[in-house]
Design a protein around this motif. Structure first.
Motif, short mmCIF file in Angstrom:
data_model
loop_
_atom_site.label_atom_id
_atom_site.label_comp_id
_atom_site.label_asym_id
_atom_site.label_seq_id
_atom_site.Cartn_x
_atom_site.Cartn_y
_atom_site.Cartn_z
N ILE A 84 9.31 -10.06 1.13
CA ILE A 84 9.90 -9.03 0.39
C ILE A 84 9.15 -8.43 -0.66
O ILE A 84 8.98 -7.19 -0.92
CB ILE A 84 11.18 -9.75 -0.31
CG1 ILE A 84 12.23 -9.92 0.76
CG2 ILE A 84 11.75 -8.62 -1.35
CD1 ILE A 84 13.56 -10.83 0.37
N ILE A 85 8.23 -9.43 -1.13
CA ILE A 85 7.31 -8.96 -2.03
C ILE A 85 6.01 -8.18 -1.42
O ILE A 85 5.72 -6.93 -2.05
CB ILE A 85 6.25 -10.19 -2.62
CG1 ILE A 85 7.39 -11.12 -3.46
CG2 ILE A 85 5.19 -9.90 -3.41
CD1 ILE A 85 6.62 -12.59 -4.02
N GLU A 86 5.73 -8.40 -0.12
CA GLU A 86 4.70 -7.71 0.30
C GLU A 86 5.38 -6.15 0.75
O GLU A 86 4.61 -5.01 0.59
CB GLU A 86 4.52 -7.96 1.86
CG GLU A 86 3.25 -7.69 2.35
CD GLU A 86 3.02 -8.64 3.81
OE1 GLU A 86 3.19 -9.74 3.79
OE2 GLU A 86 2.67 -7.94 4.66
N ALA A 87 6.59 -6.08 0.95
CA ALA A 87 7.20 -4.83 1.03
C ALA A 87 7.30 -4.01 -0.02
O ALA A 87 6.94 -2.53 -0.22
CB ALA A 87 8.79 -4.86 1.76
N VAL A 88 7.72 -4.67 -1.23
CA VAL A 88 7.64 -3.94 -2.59
C VAL A 88 6.30 -3.69 -2.98
O VAL A 88 6.13 -2.42 -3.42
CB VAL A 88 8.56 -4.79 -3.80
CG1 VAL A 88 8.31 -3.80 -4.98
CG2 VAL A 88 9.81 -5.11 -3.11
N VAL A 89 5.31 -4.47 -2.75
CA VAL A 89 3.96 -4.13 -3.14
C VAL A 89 3.42 -2.89 -2.48
O VAL A 89 2.79 -2.13 -3.06
CB VAL A 89 3.20 -5.47 -3.11
CG1 VAL A 89 1.53 -5.25 -3.22
CG2 VAL A 89 3.44 -6.55 -4.29
N SER A 90 3.72 -2.97 -1.17
CA SER A 90 3.11 -1.77 -0.13
C SER A 90 3.74 -0.45 -0.55
O SER A 90 2.99 0.37 -0.34
CB SER A 90 3.56 -2.17 1.28
OG SER A 90 4.96 -1.86 1.50
#
Ligand code: SF4
Length: 153
Positions: free
Chosen positions: A124-130
């Protein structure tokens, strides 16, 4: 004024559950806990769409949420991005045969899709950071345009 300055370099996320089982929301909340500490990336989570840059939507869109989700999307100021989190948000998942209207992208445009039932907090963090650089760039461009308009007045 201070709030506007601080918001130039941070991403504000609003979480919306449109009818899921809460499993995805628990993982989103885990991303806020000290173990993952999403705030270290300048990402802040709250429930006010008027303050949000990113809408994180979980769950299938059940019938009562069809109109409400569109209203929340319209309330979110431009520029904004939408991340659909979890199998239900993407394709209605296990609720496919129930009283659901459809997946999130049937109601509002979706910029990033994250499958999983539920996805892990790190994903989830990766998706938001991307998606964050895109959101920040759009926000900065818009703020600069507003500043130059104000100077011309
Ligand atoms: S994807 Fe899985 S965990 Fe997330 S709302 Fe649907 S059933 Fe629940």
């Amino acid at each position: 004024m201070i709030k506007d300055f601080a918001r130039k370099r941070s991403i504000n996320v609003c979480i919306v559950n449109t009818g899921g089982c809460n499993g995805c929301d628990i993982e989103v909340v885990s991303a806020l806990a000290p173990r993952y500490d999403i705030e270290q990336y300048g990402i802040y989570v709250h429930n006010n769409p008027r303050e949000a840059d990113v809408l994180v939507v979980t769950g299938p869109v059940v019938l009562p949420w069809k109109k409400r989700l569109k209203e929340i999307f319209d309330k979110t100021p431009e520029p904004k991005v939408v991340v659909a989190v979890g199998a239900c948000a993407l394709s209605c998942g296990i609720f496919k045969e129930g009283h659901v209207y459809g997946p999130v992208d049937k109601i509002i445009p979706v910029n990033a899709k994250l499958p999983g039932c539920p996805p892990r907090p790190s994903e989830i963090i990766e998706a938001v950071v991307s998606i964050a650089p895109e959101a920040l760039a759009m926000k900065e461009k818009m703020l600069k345009e507003m500043e130059s308009k104000n100077k011309d007045k």
